[in-house]
Write a protein that holds these residues in place. Structure first.
Motif, PDB file in Angstrom:
ATOM      1  N   ASP A 338      -3.053 -38.997 -43.675  1.00 25.78           N
ATOM      2  CA  ASP A 338      -2.972 -37.540 -43.530  1.00 25.78           C
ATOM      3  C   ASP A 338      -4.352 -36.891 -43.513  1.00 25.78           C
ATOM      4  OD1 ASP A 338      -0.316 -36.821 -43.154  1.00 25.78           O
ATOM      5  OD2 ASP A 338       0.165 -36.959 -45.280  1.00 25.78           O
ATOM      6  N   VAL A 339      -5.246 -37.366 -44.371  1.00 29.21           N
ATOM      7  CA  VAL A 339      -6.590 -36.776 -44.426  1.00 29.21           C
ATOM      8  C   VAL A 339      -7.305 -36.966 -43.091  1.00 29.21           C
ATOM      9  CG1 VAL A 339      -8.873 -36.977 -45.470  1.00 29.21           C
ATOM     10  CG2 VAL A 339      -6.840 -36.978 -46.919  1.00 29.21           C
ATOM     11  N   GLY A 340      -7.248 -38.190 -42.543  1.00 26.34           N
ATOM     12  CA  GLY A 340      -7.883 -38.441 -41.258  1.00 26.34           C
ATOM     13  C   GLY A 340      -7.295 -37.573 -40.157  1.00 26.34           C
ATOM     14  N   ALA A 341      -5.962 -37.455 -40.127  1.00 26.98           N
ATOM     15  CA  ALA A 341      -5.316 -36.636 -39.104  1.00 26.98           C
ATOM     16  C   ALA A 341      -5.688 -35.171 -39.258  1.00 26.98           C
ATOM     17  CB  ALA A 341      -3.800 -36.813 -39.179  1.00 26.98           C
ATOM     18  N   ASP A 342      -5.768 -34.679 -40.503  1.00 25.80           N
ATOM     19  CA  ASP A 342      -6.128 -33.276 -40.730  1.00 25.80           C
ATOM     20  C   ASP A 342      -7.568 -32.998 -40.300  1.00 25.80           C
ATOM     21  OD1 ASP A 342      -3.621 -32.738 -41.693  1.00 25.80           O
ATOM     22  OD2 ASP A 342      -4.170 -32.968 -43.804  1.00 25.80           O
ATOM     23  N   ILE A 343      -8.444 -33.960 -40.530  1.00 24.87           N
ATOM     24  CA  ILE A 343      -9.828 -33.804 -40.063  1.00 24.87           C
ATOM     25  C   ILE A 343      -9.853 -33.688 -38.543  1.00 24.87           C
ATOM     26  CG2 ILE A 343     -12.058 -34.973 -39.836  1.00 24.87           C
ATOM     27  CD1 ILE A 343     -11.570 -36.167 -42.628  1.00 24.87           C
ATOM     28  N   LEU A 344      -9.124 -34.562 -37.870  1.00 30.58           N
ATOM     29  CA  LEU A 344      -9.123 -34.574 -36.410  1.00 30.58           C
ATOM     30  C   LEU A 344      -8.362 -33.384 -35.837  1.00 30.58           C
ATOM     31  CD1 LEU A 344      -8.514 -38.387 -35.832  1.00 30.58           C
ATOM     32  CD2 LEU A 344     -10.674 -37.150 -35.849  1.00 30.58           C
ATOM     33  N   LYS A 345      -7.426 -32.855 -36.599  1.00 35.78           N
ATOM     34  CA  LYS A 345      -6.659 -31.699 -36.128  1.00 35.78           C
ATOM     35  C   LYS A 345      -7.560 -30.493 -35.921  1.00 35.78           C
ATOM     36  CE  LYS A 345      -2.309 -29.304 -37.156  1.00 35.78           C
ATOM     37  NZ  LYS A 345      -1.212 -29.152 -38.148  1.00 35.78           N
ATOM     38  N   SER A 346      -8.650 -30.438 -36.672  1.00 38.38           N
ATOM     39  CA  SER A 346      -9.576 -29.312 -36.534  1.00 38.38           C
ATOM     40  C   SER A 346     -10.428 -29.427 -35.278  1.00 38.38           C
ATOM     41  CB  SER A 346     -10.495 -29.247 -37.763  1.00 38.38           C
ATOM     42  OG  SER A 346     -11.322 -30.410 -37.838  1.00 38.38           O
ATOM     43  N   ILE A 347     -10.392 -30.588 -34.631  1.00 36.37           N
ATOM     44  CA  ILE A 347     -11.120 -30.791 -33.376  1.00 36.37           C
ATOM     45  C   ILE A 347     -10.154 -30.556 -32.225  1.00 36.37           C
ATOM     46  CG2 ILE A 347     -12.470 -32.418 -31.999  1.00 36.37           C
ATOM     47  CD1 ILE A 347     -13.080 -33.929 -34.586  1.00 36.37           C
ATOM     48  N   ASP A 348     -10.570 -29.775 -31.256  1.00 36.83           N
ATOM     49  CA  ASP A 348      -9.684 -29.435 -30.142  1.00 36.83           C
ATOM     50  C   ASP A 348      -9.722 -30.540 -29.091  1.00 36.83           C
ATOM     51  OD1 ASP A 348      -7.929 -28.051 -28.583  1.00 36.83           O
ATOM     52  OD2 ASP A 348      -9.425 -26.668 -27.751  1.00 36.83           O
ATOM     53  N   PHE A 349      -9.101 -31.681 -29.426  1.00 40.30           N
ATOM     54  CA  PHE A 349      -9.027 -32.782 -28.467  1.00 40.30           C
ATOM     55  C   PHE A 349      -8.160 -32.370 -27.274  1.00 40.30           C
ATOM     56  CE2 PHE A 349     -10.207 -35.342 -32.156  1.00 40.30           C
ATOM     57  CZ  PHE A 349     -11.070 -36.271 -31.594  1.00 40.30           C
ATOM     58  N   PRO A 350      -8.551 -32.774 -26.049  1.00 42.99           N
ATOM     59  CA  PRO A 350      -7.716 -32.466 -24.876  1.00 42.99           C
ATOM     60  C   PRO A 350      -6.557 -33.441 -24.702  1.00 42.99           C
ATOM     61  CG  PRO A 350      -9.733 -33.554 -24.172  1.00 42.99           C
ATOM     62  CD  PRO A 350      -9.844 -33.380 -25.673  1.00 42.99           C
ATOM     63  N   TYR A 351      -6.316 -34.289 -25.701  1.00 41.21           N
ATOM     64  CA  TYR A 351      -5.202 -35.227 -25.660  1.00 41.21           C
ATOM     65  C   TYR A 351      -4.744 -35.473 -27.102  1.00 41.21           C
ATOM     66  CZ  TYR A 351      -9.798 -37.433 -25.047  1.00 41.21           C
ATOM     67  OH  TYR A 351     -11.129 -37.699 -25.084  1.00 41.21           O
ATOM     68  N   PRO A 352      -3.521 -35.973 -27.288  1.00 45.90           N
ATOM     69  CA  PRO A 352      -2.908 -36.019 -28.635  1.00 45.90           C
ATOM     70  C   PRO A 352      -3.414 -37.173 -29.503  1.00 45.90           C
ATOM     71  CG  PRO A 352      -1.376 -36.882 -27.011  1.00 45.90           C
ATOM     72  CD  PRO A 352      -2.568 -36.396 -26.236  1.00 45.90           C
ATOM     73  N   VAL A 353      -4.573 -36.978 -30.128  1.00 47.25           N
ATOM     74  CA  VAL A 353      -5.150 -38.001 -31.007  1.00 47.25           C
ATOM     75  C   VAL A 353      -4.541 -37.922 -32.409  1.00 47.25           C
ATOM     76  CG1 VAL A 353      -7.286 -38.860 -32.039  1.00 47.25           C
ATOM     77  CG2 VAL A 353      -7.301 -37.963 -29.709  1.00 47.25           C
ATOM     78  N   GLU A 354      -4.395 -36.692 -32.909  1.00 47.35           N
ATOM     79  CA  GLU A 354      -3.975 -36.494 -34.301  1.00 47.35           C
ATOM     80  C   GLU A 354      -2.635 -37.164 -34.640  1.00 47.35           C
ATOM     81  OE1 GLU A 354      -1.273 -34.284 -36.904  1.00 47.35           O
ATOM     82  OE2 GLU A 354      -1.625 -33.533 -34.880  1.00 47.35           O
ATOM     83  N   PRO A 355      -1.587 -37.079 -33.800  1.00 46.69           N
ATOM     84  CA  PRO A 355      -0.324 -37.750 -34.176  1.00 46.69           C
ATOM     85  C   PRO A 355      -0.453 -39.260 -34.290  1.00 46.69           C
ATOM     86  CG  PRO A 355       0.038 -36.145 -32.417  1.00 46.69           C
ATOM     87  CD  PRO A 355      -1.436 -36.302 -32.550  1.00 46.69           C
ATOM     88  N   ILE A 356      -1.288 -39.862 -33.460  1.00 49.00           N
ATOM     89  CA  ILE A 356      -1.464 -41.318 -33.522  1.00 49.00           C
ATOM     90  C   ILE A 356      -2.119 -41.714 -34.835  1.00 49.00           C
ATOM     91  CG2 ILE A 356      -2.553 -43.314 -32.424  1.00 49.00           C
ATOM     92  CD1 ILE A 356      -2.372 -41.867 -29.771  1.00 49.00           C
TER      93      ILE A 356
END
Length: 645
Positions: A338-356
């Motif tokens: 969850d911590v890693g996903a929350d960190i990445l969620k703050s980055i506006d990736f143009p593809y779905p990285v956070e759910p993976i």
């Protein structure tokens, strides 16, 4: 496709190409027979269309980001079919395909001969079948009337021709790539329908207003076609430029992500190299599973690099614990997803990285974390990453167990197939393992042979190794600081020092020499390594050899010739000693002892700093207790040292 050597087409693809070619050739033979039975006046009417088709066929435009091309020649093939029937239409479309095939094979060298004949036969078969099914059977005997029947006929013909033609190509590509057919069709051909609709519209205009293709017709229609062509071409170039910019930005973005992820990975001595392997295996597995969508692939690529980012929130003693985790420790470990996903969620990736990243520890039966997803509820990228992550963890050394063999790791995956992991992905991964191991071996060989010869190619790995070395030094120094005060004898203290130095230095042998005031000599009281048989019990006069000189002058001797300390025997050992370095152990201004390091190759400048810091820690930890018996030696050593001066 590039002009480089390519593997032959798979047998199933060759069989499919042969069937389509045979059917298309049958249509062309039947059409040719139909045409040769016509008089010359009939040919004089449709041959100008053939000339226009031939000329415009060289002006095809490839749609950016797809396998498809569009051409204004479609207008003339539609018009020929409506005005003169399926026979003329099949010949015109075969002529158009031949021109485009010659252009690709001779000028760009992109196509195999099987592709050329397929591209000729497929459209001929498609346009002939579509015309017959739509009720277009022969030449018009009078100008057509614009009415619902005509529009319905042309609409059906256009739709059937587009579907037949695009799906014939789609099935060929799907067979070759073992990829989902609909995805290929949707990605590459849906936009081509606009070109078919435009060509059909102009063909209706021609059919309604004229039955003859003469100079007046060409004078009206050709400028219009050229305007359309150059508009398409300009728009296509603009799209290509913008796509190249987007791709370049994406490359920079992913390169930045990769560099930072590898830097984090380099600080972890337990899983060092894990991220690079996981990324390589994950992308190979995604390709083998037939994933072709660029957004999905980019998401998987980034997630493979960043999936352990959340471990920054987990204490190091838990990450590196040499035994099983307690229930409380495991709960703390679980937060990293969850911590890693929350960190990445703050980055506006143009593809779905956070759910993976968030769900790569979910399990097929729903027993995973953090959300307890099961089966196909788990994102595909997370299911792929979970299998690869597990295999790499099993085949790597960890603080709590040594690495497993490939066979043992495969058995674990098979046992967890359908329980923890998607059975389809496990099966494909196990089939892929031979190729993955071959990739690893090729990369290792390339690295050893120095194929990455440029400084730019070497700089990043070198910097990562520097980070890894710094982390190792810090960890060993902290452990040495904890262990030395607990030493109750000189043997225990020396063993701790040797154990930690050997992990970060290329040591051949190590020796501790204490002064003997009665004889004015240094006596080797402890030693380890391959030269122990020479060093054990040896005596060196103060001021002589490398160790005696370092003791007498209170100075470090770094990377001296080994024969100056050990004599010619240094070169005769089964593992020869090339260099020795002597470090005086100082207690203020007094010399307590000398630490002698033997190595096969020169030590580096950083190694000197590491040894000096370690010896300072060694002296401060053991001088009051372990070396208490050497106190007289300290005074007499100073006396003898002064005499040498």
């Amino acid at each position: 496709m590039s002009a480089q050597a390519r593997p032959p087409l798979a047998p199933r693809v060759q069989a499919y190409v042969f069937v389509v070619f045979a059917l298309g050739l049958t249509v062309l033979i039947a059409s040719g027979y139909d045409l040769i039975t016509r008089d010359w006046s009939f040919h004089a009417e449709w041959l100008p269309l053939a000339a226009l088709t031939f000329g415009s066929g060289w002006l095809a435009i490839k749609l950016p980001g797809t396998r498809a091309s569009i051409s204004i020649s479609e207008t003339f093939t539609f018009a020929g079919t409506l005005l003169f029937g399926p026979a003329v239409g099949s010949v015109l479309v075969a002529l158009d395909a031949t021109v485009m095939g010659l252009q690709d094979s001779l000028l760009r060298k992109r196509l195999r001969w099987q592709q050329i004949v397929f591209n000729i036969a497929g459209p001929a078969l498609s346009i002939w079948a579509a015309a017959r099914l739509a009720g277009i059977h022969g030449p018009l005997t009078a100008p057509a009337e614009l009415n619902p029947d005509l529009l319905l006929t042309v609409g059906a013909f256009t739709a059937l021709y587009f579907l037949f033609n695009s799906w014939l190509v789609t099935f060929a590509v799907a067979l070759e790539q073992a990829a989902p057919a609909f995805h290929i069709w949707w990605t590459n051909f849906r936009e081509v329908s606009i070109n078919f609709a435009a060509g059909a519209s102009i063909a209706v205009f021609v059919a309604v207003n004229s039955q003859r293709i003469d100079l007046s017709f060409i004078g009206v229609i050709l400028p219009l076609m050229l305007v359309v062509y150059f508009t398409y071409r300009w728009s296509s170039k603009r799209v290509e430029i913008e796509q190249e910019k987007v791709q370049e930005l994406n490359r920079v973005f992913l390169s930045t992500v990769e560099a930072l992820a590898l830097a984090i990975d380099a600080k972890d001595q337990v899983t060092h190299g894990h991220i690079r392997r996981v990324q390589r295996y994950t992308m190979a597995l995604a390709d083998a599973l037939g994933i072709r969508d660029e957004r999905q692939l980019n998401a998987i690529r980034a997630a493979a690099l960043l999936h352990d980012t959340g471990k920054l929130a987990v204490p190091e003693y838990i990450l590196n614990k040499p035994g099983p985790l307690t229930a409380a420790e495991f709960e703390r470990m679980k937060v990293h997803a969850d911590v890693g996903a929350d960190i990445l969620k703050s980055i506006d990736f143009p593809y779905p990285v956070e759910p993976i990243v968030r769900h790569h520890h979910e399990q097929w039966d729903g027993s995973g974390y953090p959300a307890g997803l099961r089966g196909y509820e788990i994102p595909l990228g997370a299911r792929i990453l979970a299998v690869v992550d597990c295999y790499d963890a099993l085949t790597s050394d960890r603080p709590y167990r040594p690495r497993l063999s490939r066979q043992q790791a495969e058995q674990v995956l098979l046992e967890k197939r359908g329980k923890a992991y998607d059975p389809w992905i496990v099966d494909e991964f196990l089939r892929l393992l031979d190729r993955l191991e071959a990739m690893d071996q090729a990369e290792d060989a390339a690295r050893k042979n120095g194929e990455a010869s440029s400084s730019a190619a070497r700089s990043v790995p070198d910097r990562l190794e520097a980070i890894a070395a710094t982390t190792a030094e810090e960890r060993e120094f902290n452990e040495l600081r904890r262990e030395l005060p607990r030493a109750t004898s000189l043997d225990q203290a020396f063993d701790a020092l040797e154990r930690h130095l050997s992990r970060i230095l290329p040591l051949h042998s190590l020796a501790l020499l204490l002064p003997q005031p009665e004889t004015n000599e240094l006596h080797c009281v402890r030693c380890s390594g391959r030269a122990s048989s020479i060093l054990a019990g040896s005596r060196v006069p103060v001021g002589e050899r490398v160790s005696g000189w370092a003791f007498a002058h209170s100075q470090v001797v770094f990377n001296s010739d080994a024969t100056l300390e050990l004599g010619p025997v240094a070169r005769t050992l089964s593992h020869p000693v090339g260099y020795v370095s002597a470090f005086p152990l100082l207690d203020g201004v007094s010399v307590l002892a000398v630490l002698l390091l033997c190595s096969q190759r020169p030590l580096e400048r950083d190694h000197r700093r590491i040894v000096e810091n370690s010896t300072t820690l060694f002296v401060s930890s053991v001088s009051n207790s372990v070396l208490q018996a050497a106190a007289p030696t300290r005074r007499r050593g100073q006396l003898h040292k002064a005499q040498v001066h």
